[in-house]
Design a protein around this motif. Structure first.
Motif, PDB file in Angstrom:
ATOM      1  N   THR A  39       0.833  -1.219   0.000  1.00 22.62           N
ATOM      2  CA  THR A  39       0.000   0.000   0.000  1.00 22.62           C
ATOM      3  C   THR A  39       0.862   1.260   0.000  1.00 22.62           C
ATOM      4  O   THR A  39       0.329   2.364   0.065  1.00 22.62           O
ATOM      5  CB  THR A  39      -0.933   0.039   1.242  1.00 22.62           C
ATOM      6  N   ARG A  40       2.203   1.083  -0.035  1.00 25.37           N
ATOM      7  CA  ARG A  40       3.078   2.262   0.063  1.00 25.37           C
ATOM      8  C   ARG A  40       4.065   2.363  -1.102  1.00 25.37           C
ATOM      9  O   ARG A  40       5.049   3.097  -1.009  1.00 25.37           O
ATOM     10  CB  ARG A  40       3.876   2.203   1.374  1.00 25.37           C
ATOM     11  N   SER A  41       3.818   1.592  -2.138  1.00 24.64           N
ATOM     12  CA  SER A  41       4.721   1.610  -3.311  1.00 24.64           C
ATOM     13  C   SER A  41       6.175   1.433  -2.909  1.00 24.64           C
ATOM     14  O   SER A  41       7.051   2.215  -3.292  1.00 24.64           O
ATOM     15  CB  SER A  41       4.571   2.925  -4.088  1.00 24.64           C
ATOM     16  N   ILE A  42       6.429   0.407  -2.152  1.00 28.71           N
ATOM     17  CA  ILE A  42       7.774   0.173  -1.643  1.00 28.71           C
ATOM     18  C   ILE A  42       8.540  -0.820  -2.519  1.00 28.71           C
ATOM     19  O   ILE A  42       9.725  -0.662  -2.758  1.00 28.71           O
ATOM     20  CB  ILE A  42       7.678  -0.331  -0.176  1.00 28.71           C
ATOM     21  N   VAL A  43       7.841  -1.838  -2.987  1.00 30.59           N
ATOM     22  CA  VAL A  43       8.562  -2.899  -3.703  1.00 30.59           C
ATOM     23  C   VAL A  43       8.574  -2.637  -5.214  1.00 30.59           C
ATOM     24  O   VAL A  43       7.761  -1.876  -5.741  1.00 30.59           O
ATOM     25  CB  VAL A  43       7.924  -4.296  -3.446  1.00 30.59           C
ATOM     26  N   GLU A  44       9.521  -3.301  -5.872  1.00 32.37           N
ATOM     27  CA  GLU A  44       9.570  -3.196  -7.336  1.00 32.37           C
ATOM     28  C   GLU A  44       8.764  -4.344  -7.923  1.00 32.37           C
ATOM     29  O   GLU A  44       9.049  -5.527  -7.656  1.00 32.37           O
ATOM     30  CB  GLU A  44      11.015  -3.258  -7.818  1.00 32.37           C
ATOM     31  N   GLU A  45       7.818  -3.958  -8.738  1.00 34.56           N
ATOM     32  CA  GLU A  45       6.863  -4.928  -9.285  1.00 34.56           C
ATOM     33  C   GLU A  45       7.571  -6.114  -9.957  1.00 34.56           C
ATOM     34  O   GLU A  45       7.251  -7.277  -9.684  1.00 34.56           O
ATOM     35  CB  GLU A  45       5.990  -4.171 -10.287  1.00 34.56           C
ATOM     36  N   LYS A  46       8.569  -5.799 -10.799  1.00 35.89           N
ATOM     37  CA  LYS A  46       9.214  -6.865 -11.576  1.00 35.89           C
ATOM     38  C   LYS A  46       9.934  -7.862 -10.648  1.00 35.89           C
ATOM     39  O   LYS A  46       9.813  -9.084 -10.823  1.00 35.89           O
ATOM     40  CB  LYS A  46      10.190  -6.239 -12.582  1.00 35.89           C
ATOM     41  N   VAL A  47      10.621  -7.325  -9.651  1.00 38.93           N
ATOM     42  CA  VAL A  47      11.377  -8.194  -8.725  1.00 38.93           C
ATOM     43  C   VAL A  47      10.424  -9.180  -8.057  1.00 38.93           C
ATOM     44  O   VAL A  47      10.670 -10.392  -7.989  1.00 38.93           O
ATOM     45  CB  VAL A  47      12.096  -7.329  -7.648  1.00 38.93           C
ATOM     46  N   ILE A  48       9.312  -8.665  -7.576  1.00 37.78           N
ATOM     47  CA  ILE A  48       8.357  -9.504  -6.830  1.00 37.78           C
ATOM     48  C   ILE A  48       7.718 -10.545  -7.744  1.00 37.78           C
ATOM     49  O   ILE A  48       7.605 -11.730  -7.400  1.00 37.78           O
ATOM     50  CB  ILE A  48       7.263  -8.621  -6.181  1.00 37.78           C
ATOM     51  N   LYS A  49       7.345 -10.086  -8.935  1.00 38.44           N
ATOM     52  CA  LYS A  49       6.665 -11.022  -9.848  1.00 38.44           C
ATOM     53  C   LYS A  49       7.620 -12.104 -10.320  1.00 38.44           C
ATOM     54  O   LYS A  49       7.229 -13.266 -10.463  1.00 38.44           O
ATOM     55  CB  LYS A  49       6.053 -10.247 -11.002  1.00 38.44           C
ATOM     56  N   ASP A  50       8.891 -11.725 -10.552  1.00 37.14           N
ATOM     57  CA  ASP A  50       9.876 -12.719 -10.998  1.00 37.14           C
ATOM     58  C   ASP A  50      10.077 -13.802  -9.944  1.00 37.14           C
ATOM     59  O   ASP A  50      10.326 -14.968 -10.256  1.00 37.14           O
ATOM     60  CB  ASP A  50      11.231 -12.040 -11.296  1.00 37.14           C
ATOM     61  N   ILE A  51       9.968 -13.409  -8.680  1.00 37.15           N
ATOM     62  CA  ILE A  51      10.144 -14.395  -7.603  1.00 37.15           C
ATOM     63  C   ILE A  51       8.948 -15.356  -7.560  1.00 37.15           C
ATOM     64  O   ILE A  51       9.076 -16.502  -7.151  1.00 37.15           O
ATOM     65  CB  ILE A  51      10.286 -13.674  -6.237  1.00 37.15           C
ATOM     66  N   GLY A  52       7.791 -14.873  -7.998  1.00 38.67           N
ATOM     67  CA  GLY A  52       6.610 -15.739  -8.016  1.00 38.67           C
ATOM     68  C   GLY A  52       5.554 -15.371  -6.992  1.00 38.67           C
ATOM     69  O   GLY A  52       4.591 -16.100  -6.798  1.00 38.67           O
ATOM     70  N   ILE A  53       5.750 -14.221  -6.333  1.00 40.88           N
ATOM     71  CA  ILE A  53       4.730 -13.792  -5.354  1.00 40.88           C
ATOM     72  C   ILE A  53       3.630 -13.055  -6.113  1.00 40.88           C
ATOM     73  O   ILE A  53       3.907 -12.244  -6.994  1.00 40.88           O
ATOM     74  CB  ILE A  53       5.333 -12.841  -4.294  1.00 40.88           C
ATOM     75  N   ASN A  54       2.388 -13.309  -5.744  1.00 33.72           N
ATOM     76  CA  ASN A  54       1.279 -12.536  -6.300  1.00 33.72           C
ATOM     77  C   ASN A  54       1.330 -11.153  -5.684  1.00 33.72           C
ATOM     78  O   ASN A  54       1.364 -11.025  -4.455  1.00 33.72           O
ATOM     79  CB  ASN A  54      -0.066 -13.171  -5.943  1.00 33.72           C
ATOM     80  N   LEU A  55       1.332 -10.126  -6.529  1.00 36.80           N
ATOM     81  CA  LEU A  55       1.467  -8.764  -6.006  1.00 36.80           C
ATOM     82  C   LEU A  55       0.208  -7.955  -6.274  1.00 36.80           C
ATOM     83  O   LEU A  55      -0.311  -7.936  -7.401  1.00 36.80           O
ATOM     84  CB  LEU A  55       2.666  -8.080  -6.682  1.00 36.80           C
ATOM     85  N   TRP A  56      -0.274  -7.292  -5.204  1.00 41.67           N
ATOM     86  CA  TRP A  56      -1.298  -6.268  -5.393  1.00 41.67           C
ATOM     87  C   TRP A  56      -0.683  -4.959  -4.919  1.00 41.67           C
ATOM     88  O   TRP A  56      -0.191  -4.845  -3.792  1.00 41.67           O
ATOM     89  CB  TRP A  56      -2.559  -6.556  -4.566  1.00 41.67           C
TER      90      TRP A  56
END
Ligand code: NAD
Ligand code: UGA
Length: 474
Positions: free
Chosen positions: A451-468
């Motif tokens: 909710t705070r725009s902290i993580v990088e979308e690509k990094v998280i998705k590449d790891i395999g976590i579902n990101l909202w």
């Protein structure tokens, strides 16, 4: 250098988030003043006087170093309120002014009982001429009440020894950046009727603030400007949060929209970060107070306009909670969710009105098991915040249809078999998390709600976590 003979001793009533840091900076910048910060709360004063400065009652970057420099030299903390009022040439009122919870104006008007108690105490204990400075945030016209209380003492039999003048000098510091805000303020506001007293206060600030930044107004403009500054800041947060929802529906990205509109110098780039809603002890209470005042003065349209700032804020928190439930298949029973951040913003241990409280309660009501983490908030504080007369949270041993929670300082252990994590506070520590390691510990499918725009979308998705991610369509 100003070394006013008239102002030598200052007493500040209230050793809280404002009184403590404000007087520490004042003492640091004005070694010729003796400053006494007094409070009825013995435990708090004990903490302010603690030899171990890591035990100060509030965490604020840079504060500890200043306290080490000035405490015991020209800054003193005491519970002896009357004594220090009696020797003070200037008394700051820096006590809490929360929203009334009962009686006339309940839920909106400011509860001025602490301000009134202070005024009575100053009236009783002051000697000679005393300049009384409103530092707390208060409804416009409060100085009138203080004046009446003080004047009644001036007029009484033993009055010939006492006189008072009243100034409004609201504080604009934000928590987490309080020391920098105090050392480099955008402006200092001094409202009053007595020019000499205003000049005394102004000269003190001029020790480190350019005179062009010191704005002098009448009492009522100063009192009202503080409420309005907070209302405008909160309005920006609600505005961008309302747009975050629209971005999620349309494929726009709220951070890109913020940058694009913030580049317009008429709009400006600050206070355009979408998030879980504003928290903190002041925005909500000050807007509620503004709404109350507008209605009181027969301006319901103006009142309703400002009330919507709070409506959007509450809605944002509810909306986020509902999204979490929905993404986790509409069921949180026996699901483990890591809450990252409990303070209302980074770099403070203050949890007052923190969105984390509301969102945690909502998830607990849905039956979740929460693991709560925060770099500066402790378990006792979380316990206080999650307790509520209307809200029952069972302990781990007393499990029923509600969820349960525990506190953890150990992120790796916290993520063991967790179904989801929710980033609610923008602590820099959370930017450094190694998600690859934590993901391995989670139960799959694993979710991350940012909710705070902290993580990088690509990094998280590449790891395999579902990101909202708030304000985007991922
Ligand atoms: P706080 O609750 O942290 O501190 C207030 C202190 O006043 C408490 O320690 C309380 O024990 C003490 N107190 C109350 N009545 C007293 C009495 N009669 N005698 C002695 N001590 C007494 O509150 P705060 O966050 O410091 O806010 C104080 C005021 O400043 C509020 O009006 C608030 O709106 C305003 N303000 C707060 C901030 C902020 O960032 N917290 C910023 C600007 C303005
Ligand atoms: C706020 C004001 O900024 C201060 O000027 C004022 O003195 C103070 O209130 C007060 O009167 O108490 P504070 O509440 O400490 O200060 O912190 P802010 O930085 O204003 O943040 C308030 C909330 O808004 C936080 O929850 C923060 O996360 C949120 N916020 C802020 C956003 O969601 N987006 C933003 O762009 C900015």
């Amino acid at each position: 250098m100003y070394t006013s003979k008239e102002i030598k001793n200052i007493c500040c009533i209230g050793a809280g988030y404002v009184g403590g840091p404000t007087m520490a900076v004042l003492a640091d910048k004005c070694p010729f003043l003796n400053i006494y910060v007094v409070d009825l709360n013995q435990e708090k004063i004990k903490q302010w006087n603690s030899k171990d400065t890591s035990e100060l009652p509030i965490f604020e970057p840079g504060l500890e170093q200043i306290i080490k420099r000035v405490r015991g030299k020209n800054l003193f903390f005491s519970i002896n309120v009357d004594k220090y009022i009696s020797i003070a040439d200037m008394v700051f009122l820096s006590v809490n002014t929360p929203t009334k919870t009962k009686g006339v104006g309940s839920g909106q008007a400011s509860d001025l009982r602490w301000i009134e108690a202070c005024a009575r105490q100053v009236a009783k204990s002051a000697k000679g001429h005393t300049i009384v400075v409103e530092k707390s945030t208060i409804p416009v016209k409060t100085a009138e009440t203080i004046k009446i209380i003080l004047k009644s003492t001036e007029d009484s039999d033993d009055s010939n020894l006492k006189s008072f003048s009243i100034l409004s000098n609201p504080e604009f510091l934000a928590e987490g950046t309080a020391i920098n805000d105090l050392e480099n303020p955008d402006r200092i506001l001094i409202g009053g009727e007595d020019e000499e007293s205003m000049n005394h206060l102004s000269k003190i600030y001029e020790q480190w603030v350019a005179p062009t930044k010191i704005i002098k107004t009448n009492l009522w403009s100063s009192e009202l400007s503080k409420l309005i500054a907070n209302a405008f800041l909160a309005q920006r947060v609600s505005s961008i949060n309302s747009i975050s929802a629209l971005c999620e529906k349309t494929g726009a990205d709220v951070n890109q929209v913020s940058s694009a509109i913030g580049a317009d110098s008429r709009i400006g780039s600050k206070f355009l970060m979408a998030g879980p809603g504003f928290g903190g002890s002041c925005f909500k209470k000050d807007i509620l107070n503004l709404v109350y005042l507008c209605n009181y003065f027969g301006l319901p349209e103006v009142a309703n306009y400002w009330k919507n700032v709070i409506t959007i804020n509450d809605w944002q928190q509810k909306r986020l909670s509902e999204i979490i439930v929905e993404k986790l298949f509409g069921n949180l029973t026996d699901k483990k969710i890591v809450i990252l951040g409990f303070s209302f913003k980074a770099k403070t241990n203050d949890t007052r009105e923190s969105p984390s409280i509301y969102i945690s309660r909502y998830l607990l009501e849905e039956g979740a098991h929460l693991i709560i983490n925060d770099p500066k908030v402790n378990q006792k504080q979380v316990d206080n915040d999650l307790k509520d007369d209307q809200f029952f949270v069972p302990t781990l041993n007393n499990k029923n249809s509600f969820g349960t929670w525990e506190f953890s300082n150990n992120l790796e252990a916290a993520f063991e078999k967790a179904d989801a994590a929710v980033i609610l506070t923008d602590w820099p520590e959370y930017k450094k998390i190694n998600w690859k390691i934590l993901f391995k510990k989670m139960r799959k499918p694993a979710w991350l709600f940012d909710t705070r725009s902290i993580v990088e979308e690509k990094v998280i998705k590449d790891i395999g976590i579902n990101l909202w991610k708030l304000g985007s369509n991922c």
